[in-house]
Scaffold this motif. Structure first.
Motif, short mmCIF file in Angstrom:
data_model
loop_
_atom_site.label_atom_id
_atom_site.label_comp_id
_atom_site.label_asym_id
_atom_site.label_seq_id
_atom_site.Cartn_x
_atom_site.Cartn_y
_atom_site.Cartn_z
N LEU A 189 0.82 -1.21 0.00
CA LEU A 189 0.00 0.00 0.00
C LEU A 189 0.85 1.26 0.00
O LEU A 189 0.55 2.24 -0.66
CB LEU A 189 -0.92 0.01 1.23
N VAL A 190 1.92 1.22 0.78
CA VAL A 190 2.80 2.40 0.88
C VAL A 190 3.46 2.62 -0.47
O VAL A 190 3.72 1.67 -1.21
CB VAL A 190 3.89 2.15 1.95
N LYS A 191 3.76 3.89 -0.78
CA LYS A 191 4.49 4.16 -2.04
C LYS A 191 5.82 3.44 -1.98
O LYS A 191 6.46 3.40 -0.94
CB LYS A 191 4.74 5.66 -2.18
N THR A 192 6.23 2.93 -3.13
CA THR A 192 7.53 2.22 -3.12
C THR A 192 8.62 3.21 -2.78
O THR A 192 8.67 4.31 -3.36
CB THR A 192 7.81 1.61 -4.51
N PRO A 193 9.47 2.87 -1.83
CA PRO A 193 10.54 3.81 -1.46
C PRO A 193 11.50 3.99 -2.62
O PRO A 193 11.52 3.19 -3.55
CB PRO A 193 11.23 3.11 -0.29
N LYS A 194 12.32 5.03 -2.54
CA LYS A 194 13.30 5.27 -3.60
C LYS A 194 14.20 4.04 -3.72
O LYS A 194 14.62 3.48 -2.72
CB LYS A 194 14.16 6.49 -3.27
N LYS A 195 14.46 3.69 -4.95
CA LYS A 195 15.25 2.46 -5.18
C LYS A 195 16.64 2.67 -4.61
O LYS A 195 17.30 3.66 -4.90
CB LYS A 195 15.33 2.20 -6.68
N THR A 196 17.07 1.70 -3.79
CA THR A 196 18.41 1.84 -3.22
C THR A 196 19.43 1.60 -4.32
O THR A 196 19.19 0.85 -5.25
CB THR A 196 18.65 0.81 -2.09
N LYS A 197 20.55 2.26 -4.15
CA LYS A 197 21.61 2.14 -5.16
C LYS A 197 22.19 0.73 -5.10
O LYS A 197 22.39 0.18 -4.03
CB LYS A 197 22.69 3.16 -4.84
N GLU A 198 22.41 0.15 -6.27
CA GLU A 198 22.99 -1.20 -6.31
C GLU A 198 24.41 -1.17 -5.72
O GLU A 198 25.15 -0.23 -5.95
CB GLU A 198 23.11 -1.66 -7.78
N PRO A 199 24.79 -2.22 -4.98
CA PRO A 199 26.19 -2.25 -4.53
C PRO A 199 27.12 -2.36 -5.74
O PRO A 199 26.78 -3.04 -6.71
CB PRO A 199 26.26 -3.51 -3.66
N SER A 200 28.23 -1.66 -5.68
CA SER A 200 29.09 -1.60 -6.87
C SER A 200 30.22 -2.62 -6.77
O SER A 200 31.11 -2.50 -5.92
CB SER A 200 29.68 -0.19 -7.00
#
Length: 1447
Positions: A282-293
């Motif tokens: 239900l909650v808005k999807t949080p900002k996509k976390t940065k992929e580990p590099s």
């Protein structure tokens, strides 16, 4: 102050005395300041950095040696000599004349520097430095500066009065410097307690002197050995500690883990509570976390060491431009008749010195790059292996075995290849910019065209690369599955269908390669055309050509690596198993609350159960009811949604399909534990393995092939059980281990191992079973249905409640408990041990049981190990077969275009030199336009020739790739079954992955470069000889030297390459094996041991790779020296003959000579690369000559259309053997079976039941006798004609990744209605129609997403589709429960009513209503009659029926 003084001394130098004179000399001021202070400055600047380095790199402590004492003594003597000069100056000042201030300052500074040098020698000793580069350079620099003064002083002494004291001290000082330099060339003894002391065959590099290290002299011993005889494994040195897996892999893993922790952000609710699943939606999807590099992790791990290479590269790039500058000065010298001749010799010497230093630095740079690449590959393989052991089952399904092996083989290799050239990304533009700067005066805007093309190529290249890797993955994945299920392909005659599937993927791969070839040709054409008008100065143009050629290659290599990087990152980021899903704490047995997601469609059901400690718990239920999932949950292999699972003590797990390692039988049972003889014997006895050990050629030392190919199904399962029992754990999870063994053996195992009186009687045992006869002995029974536990209780309780279980039991159980249990148990045991088992040997490794009974080397390994020594040189026939694969016309065309390009190129440069010599009239050259026009035309024709050969070579390469792949695929599929049992699948996959990749992309480009550098070398020699004929004296001598070095090198290099490629396969074979057995390895907690084994195999492989890269550097240093000699001799003869030479021709000659060094090095590198890579063609062609099966089809088939029509089988005196040198596995079998008869085939394990079916399908050809079907001799038929007309349901249900429909009907021969009907009769219709994609449902690799029972039912559906007159069931219902077994039997009775059915049975109740039963014993027919007659006769069959509780 000192700096100002130095500068002043340099600029106020008397140039008439130093330069413009036939006898040059330097001023005393310059001698006493610049030449003294320069080395001092070097040491004082480098000392702090060097001391910090030594402090952080402690190698141990070296005891005082004579060498060390001598070095220190010389340092102190030099200090004393310098101070004596200072005291002499003071004495002079006090006596009469006041000496200049420099006589005080210089000796004081020099004295302090010598003291520092002596102290540094001691500090190095304490830190374990055996040979110091810093000190050697210091002594060399000091000596060179002193040599100038030495010459001046001799000249002065002849002319004028001098100070005797100062001259004497200087000569002593000079002699001591010489001694110091010589001493610093030697190496000290190894430090105390160093690794090399313990090692049996240490690498000589750490103990080599600095000179030996920079010239790579330390590897010469190995090169000599390789030249005298082929190198073997024992000749390889141990890896240096800093290159080993145990040092390299943990560094990367640690960096990657910290990178993952940094980037991962868990969504959390209020007060840090985890968010509910519904809330998340239900909650808005949080900002996509940065992929580990992963890139950043790699940089941090390998960056610091790699940065050294950047430093080397910068120095080398700058030195590269010194050559043309010296050339400019040489031309000026030739043009100036008044210049003193010593200047010409000075320039020549300078040119030689510069080129030599440049060579050494360049090779050092390459060495650092290659070592970085090697460490990178080690780290990536190690990280992927470690990840594969902890990856969750859901994530595991997203990557197939083929894809994961590809990460290890192809992607790790790509990184290794890229890192050697990655510096070109900044170095090439730097070289181009410098070249353009030097040429700015002649530059037009035409060069910009080249830059534009280059920028355009990048994105297009990237797209192509991704597409190619995708196709390659699909192909390797399919090949892997085909090799794993090759037996099924052969039994069903499906080879052609799968061959077409592979070919289809291959075509899409080649299409991508073709696009890349067109692109490459266009870009090469632009490169050649664009700069050709712009550059008049030839030497700079040649410098420019290398970075411009390299840049597109490096960019495409980077694009490939970035694709690989992404794939690796995705894999390494996969979800891991929840470590806390099972708590190992001291509770009574196991508490259990679980919500497994079984098969995807079963509702989440909470499981609640408590298993008392030391009890035997039976888990029963239909196929697909979640029994195996329950065990997976207990092992922590599934995702826990809620609740807790607690297991007290250690766990052992026996999977439904036995996992066997490719090692000795003993190692399979011990599984890394210590051998306790008495316990080992007890376990072997209890698991009924003793009779098998007596039959095996080397007892328990016999090598088991990959996936246990040389064991029967029952033997594999018993070995798997013995492994678990031997490990002696607290909790035993047994996933239906009794299904694959005969009824009497099953009873023996239950009584002696699992049951109330067995070895495990005090352990907690969870037994998944379909055998109803054991249930009354269980303490607790769990009945499962659709992922839920529907009933729990003891046997008596469940029978009393009269639920579904009781009803089921009454229907199927016919257990007659008339005889006393103990009595029967004793009889079974006696009978079993007396009956010697005929062990099924596909792959017997010793010619007779007596011969070398302890031999442990498996045939697979032997074959691979012997191969490198078989043929020391690549035969010309291999090159010839490659040329034929390209097509002779295309090969000749490419060669002609190559020749045309180089001739035109040489002529255009000659034209340029003539143009340079044109006289200038009134500020212009009269024929300028004509010269420019011809030059332009030559440039254009050069471009066309380049475009032509580039295209011809690439297209030729693709044609060869297609031909070689198709012929290898066909040859492998045509190979008989024993070939696959003898050849590890790792080797075959390696051929299709690595070797084909070499043929696709490496060989064409290497051939192109080889041809290019060969024509360059020939062209350069011709031009030099035309310009300065005197060089003809030197070229042959250097040519002979060059050839000697080259032959010397190629002998060792080829062997090292072979040793490396042979030791590569075991890495992938072991990895493949590990992936198939991860759940077992995890259950036993053996991850660390397997990681160590993988690391050992990688290190073993790198042990052969490391000397091969050093050998490359060894060669390059020596070859560049030969090249540098040619350059210097060209310059020297030009200086000698300067009166008769025109500057244009001389410039041309020397610029070609400058290019010759690089071309020579490339030529040898390419020729050895061609030899070492063409081995791929040899290895691919290898399978042409192996033994093949009979023809698949005969041209004119004489078979009647619907054959076989009745299904009569007539076997006459039939016998077969598994190999020429073995006894017959079955013999003298003569039976006649009428059409429509149902015949059961029974016998103890290894009696030859499966061998008979293999003979019927001609998987193994008859050694004697014949089989007739409907009167036709099957040995006269094509294999596909035979196999496609009879049907088998095999023991191991094999599925391939792809749709369900493809698995049932790969040729698309049947309609959907027919497929659905077959599914209905095989009781799968409700299951399949419940799937979202129905018939298009994707099966994962090996059908992992279906239960074993469901896979078995699919095999039944295949048989129903084909509906042939003869059906063979090879223990087909072993893995299903009684009810499903009954369904299958009723289906066979109704659907195959008029067919002949042969059934190999473990459960005798399935064949009690058959027409007749064939009893085999030790490969011969023992009894053959109806079941009722056989029971009346009270023979072998009666005994077996009584053991199974049927009479």
């Amino acid at each position: 102050m000192a700096g100002w003084f130095l500068t002043a001394c340099f600029f106020f130098q008397d140039w008439n005395r130093t330069w413009n004179t036939p006898n040059p000399d330097v001023t005393p001021c310059f001698q006493n300041t610049v030449l003294v202070w320069l080395p001092c400055l070097y040491l004082w600047i480098s000392a702090p950095v060097y001391l910090i380095y030594l402090r952080s790199h402690n190698h141990g402590y070296i005891c005082m040696t004579h060498l060390n004492k001598a070095k220190t003594a010389v340092g102190f003597l030099l200090w004393i000599v310098c101070w004596s000069d200072v005291f002499y100056s003071f004495w002079e000042a006090s006596s009469s004349s006041v000496p200049a201030a420099v006589h005080f300052v210089s000796p004081t500074l020099l004295g302090l520097t010598m003291l520092l040098a002596a102290l540094l020698v001691q500090y190095e000793r304490m830190k374990g430095v055996q040979s110091s580069g810093v000190m050697l350079i210091f002594w060399l620099l000091t000596l060179m500066c002193a040599s100038v003064s030495f010459r001046s002083r001799i000249l002065q002494a002849l002319d004028q009065m001098v100070s005797v004291w100062r001259y004497t001290t200087f000569y002593i000082y000079y002699a001591l410097l010489l001694v110091a330099l010589v001493l610093s060339c030697f190496t000290d003894r190894p430090p105390l307690f160093s690794q090399t002391v313990k090692d049996s065959n240490p690498c000589p590099e750490p103990g080599a002197s600095f000179l030996s290290r920079i010239t790579f002299w330390w590897i010469t011993r190995m090169m000599v050995t390789g030249y005298q005889r082929p190198l073997e494994e024992k000749d390889l040195w141990s890896l240096n500690p800093e290159d080993r897996s145990q040092r390299v892999v943990p560094q990367l893993v640690r960096r990657w883990n910290s990178e993952c922790q940094k980037r991962v952000a868990h969504p959390e609710g209020k007060e840090g509570q985890p968010v509910e699943e519904a809330e998340i939606l239900l909650v808005k999807t949080p900002k996509k976390t940065k992929e580990p590099s992963l890139f950043w992790a790699l940089c941090l791990t390998f960056g610091p060491y790699f940065l050294i290479s950047c430093l080397y590269k910068i120095i080398q790039d700058i030195l590269m431009f010194v050559g043309p500058e010296i050339l400019r000065l040489l031309i000026r010298f030739v043009n100036d008749p008044s210049a003193p001749s010593w200047q010409g010799f000075f320039y020549t010497a300078l040119l030689f010195l510069c080129t030599c230093v440049q060579s050494l630095i360049l090779q050092r740079y390459f060495h650092v790059c290659f070592v970085s690449g090697m460490r990178l590959r080690t780290a990536i393989i190690g990280a992927v292996y470690r990840k594969a052991l902890v990856i969750s089952s859901a994530a595991r399904r997203t990557s197939t075995v083929g894809e994961i092996v590809n990460l290890m083989s192809v992607d790790a290799q790509r990184f290794m290849d890229l890192i050697t050239y990655i510096n070109m990304i900044w170095s090439a533009p730097l070289q181009v910019v410098l070249a353009l700067y030097f040429l700015w005066q002649n530059l037009g805007p035409s060069v910009l065209a080249g830059v534009a093309v280059m920028l355009l190529m990048v994105p297009v290249n990237a797209v192509i690369q991704v597409a190619q890797m995708k196709s390659k993955d699909q192909r390797i994945k399919l090949m892997n599955e085909m090799l794993n299920g090759i037996k099924v392909l052969k039994l069903y005659a499906w080879e052609l269908a799968f061959k077409d599937k592979v070919s289809e993927i291959r075509e899409s791969e080649l299409k991508v390669l073709k696009k890349a070839a067109y692109l490459g040709a266009v870009s090469t054409f632009t490169w050649v055309c664009a700069p050709v008008y712009a550059f008049v100065s030839l030497a700079l143009f040649n410098i420019l050509r290398f970075p411009l050629n390299m840049l597109p290659m490096v960019i495409s290599s980077m694009v490939q690596a970035s694709v690989s990087l992404k794939r690796l990152r995705v894999f390494l980021s996969h979800e891991e198993l929840q470590e806390d899903s099972v708590e190992h704490k001291a509770v009574a047995g196991c508490e259990f609350l679980w919500s497994p997601d079984v098969g995807g469609d079963v509702p989440h059901a909470a499981l609640n159960v408590c298993i008392p400690e030391g009890s035997l718990v039976a888990v029963v239920g239909h196929v697909g009811s979640g029994k195996s999932s329950l065990l997976s949950a207990l092992l922590g292999e599934m995702d826990k949604l809620e609740g807790t699972v607690a297991v007290k003590g250690s766990v052992a797990y026996i999977p439904q399909q036995a996992w066997i390692q490719n090692s000795s039988l003993k190692d399979n049972i011990l599984f890394g534990q210590e051998r306790r003889e008495a316990w080992y014997r007890q376990v072997v006895e209890a698991c009924a393995l003793q009779p098998d050990l007596e039959i095996l050629p080397a007892g328990d030392e016999t090598e088991i092939g990959e996936k246990g190919v040389n064991l029967s199904g029952g033997q594999k399962q018993r070995v798997s059980l013995a492994r678990a029992v031997y490990c002696d754990r607290s909790v035993y999870l047994l996933d239906d281990p009794l299904s694959a063994v005969d009824a009497h053996v099953g009873k023996h195992i239950f009584d002696w191992v699992i049951g109330p009186q067995g070895l495990l009687k005090d352990k907690t045992r969870v037994l998944v079973t379909h055998g109803l006869s054991y249930l009354h002995q269980a303490h607790l029974i769990l009945v499962m249905l659709d992922g839920e536990i529907t009933e729990v209780g003891s046997y008596q309780q469940l029978m009393a409640t009269d639920g579904a279980f009781a009803e089921f039991q009454r229907t199927y159980a016919t257990v007659d408990q008339t005889e006393d249990d103990g009595e029967r148990q004793r009889k079974v045991r006696l009978r079993y041990c007396c009956n010697s088992v005929n062990f099924i040997m596909y792959d017997c490794f010793c010619s007779s049981p007596g011969a070398n009974s302890t031999s442990k080397v498996s045939l697979m390994e032997k074959e691979e190990k012997l191969q490198p020594l078989v043929c020391p040189q690549v035969k010309l026939s291999v090159f010839w077969s490659y040329l034929k694969a390209i097509g002779l016309a295309l090969s000749c065309l490419s060669l002609l275009l190559f020749l045309a390009h180089h001739l035109v190129s040489m002529f255009s440069n000659y034209w340029l030199s003539l143009w340079t010599d044109d006289p200038v009239v009134n500020g212009t050259q009269p024929d300028r336009l004509m010269r420019l026009g011809v030059y332009g035309a030559l440039g254009l024709s050069q471009g066309v020739a380049v475009f032509g050969y580039s295209l011809a070579m690439s297209i030729g390469g693709i044609l060869a790739s297609r031909f070689l792949h198709q012929s290898m695929l066909y040859d492998v599929l045509r190979s008989p079954m024993f070939f696959f049992e003898r050849t590890p699948s790792g080797n075959l996959v390696n051929r299709f992955a690595k070797e084909m990749d070499t043929i696709d992309s490496v060989i064409p480009s290497i051939l192109k470069m080889f041809m290019g550098s060969m024509f360059n070398v020939l062209g350069s020699c011709v031009i030099i000889l035309i310009a300065t004929p005197l060089v003809a004296i030197i070229i042959p001598v250097l040519g002979v030297l060059y050839l000697l070095v080259q032959r010397f090198y190629v002998a060792s290099s080829r062997q090292l390459k072979r040793l490396e490629s042979v030791s590569r396969s075991p890495i992938y074979t072991h990895f493949n094996e590990t992936l198939l057995g991860t759940s077992v390895i995890r259950a036993f907690g053996e991850q660390e041991r397997f990681i160590r084994e993988s690391d050992r195999r990688v290190d073993h492989n790198q042990k052969a790779y490391y000397p091969s890269i050093v050998a490359n550097r060894w060669l390059a240093v020596r070859l560049e020296f030969v090249g540098n000699c040619i350059v210097s001799s060209a310059a020297l003869f030009a200086v000698i003959a300067r009166e008769s030479l025109s500057p244009g021709i001389m410039g041309l000659s020397i610029s070609y000579a400058l290019q010759l060094t690089a071309s020579l090095t490339w030529l040898v590198r390419m020729s050895s690369d061609v030899e070492t890579n063409i081995v791929a063609v040899e290895r691919v062609k290898e399978y042409c000559d192996t033994e093949k099966e009979a023809q698949w089809t005969h041209q004119a088939s004489s078979l009647p259309p619907g054959w076989p029509t009745t299904g009569c089988i007539d076997i006459r005196g039939f016998g077969l053997r598994y190999r020429e040198d073995l006894d017959l596995a079955i013999r003298n079998i003569s039976i006649s079976i009428s059409g429509g008869e149902k015949v059961g085939i029974v016998g103890r394990t290894g009696a030859g039941k499966s061998s008979l079916t293999l003979g019927l399908f001609r998987i193994i050809e008859a050694a004697e006798g014949k089989i007739f079907i409907d009167g036709v001799d099957i040995s006269q038929l094509g294999l596909h004609e035979l196999r496609s007309r009879i049907t088998i349901i095999p023991q191991d249900p094999v599925l391939f990744s792809g749709s369900l429909r493809m698995n049932l009907d790969p040729f698309d021969s049947y309609s959907d209605e027919e497929v659905w009907r077959a599914l209905e009769f095989s009781h799968l219709k409700s299951f399949v129609s419940g799937l979202p994609d129905k018939l298009s449902h994707e099966c994962s690799e090996g059908g992992e997403n279906l239960s074993v029972g469901q896979r078995q039912l699919l095999c039944l559906a295949r048989a129903l589709l084909r509906k042939t007159k003869i059906l063979v069931l090879d223990e087909a219902t072993a893995a299903v429960d009684m009810e499903t077994d009954n369904l299958i039997q009723s289906t066979i009775r109704s659907q195959f009513e008029d067919c002949t059915v042969l059934t190999i049975a473990h459960r005798l109740n399935t064949i009690m209503d058959y027409t007749r039963v064939l009893v085999l014993d030790k490969g011969e027919m023992s009894e053959f009659d109806s079941p009722s007659s056989l029971i009346r006769q009270r023979g072998t069959f009666y005994q077996m029926a009584r053991d199974a509780g049927l009479v």
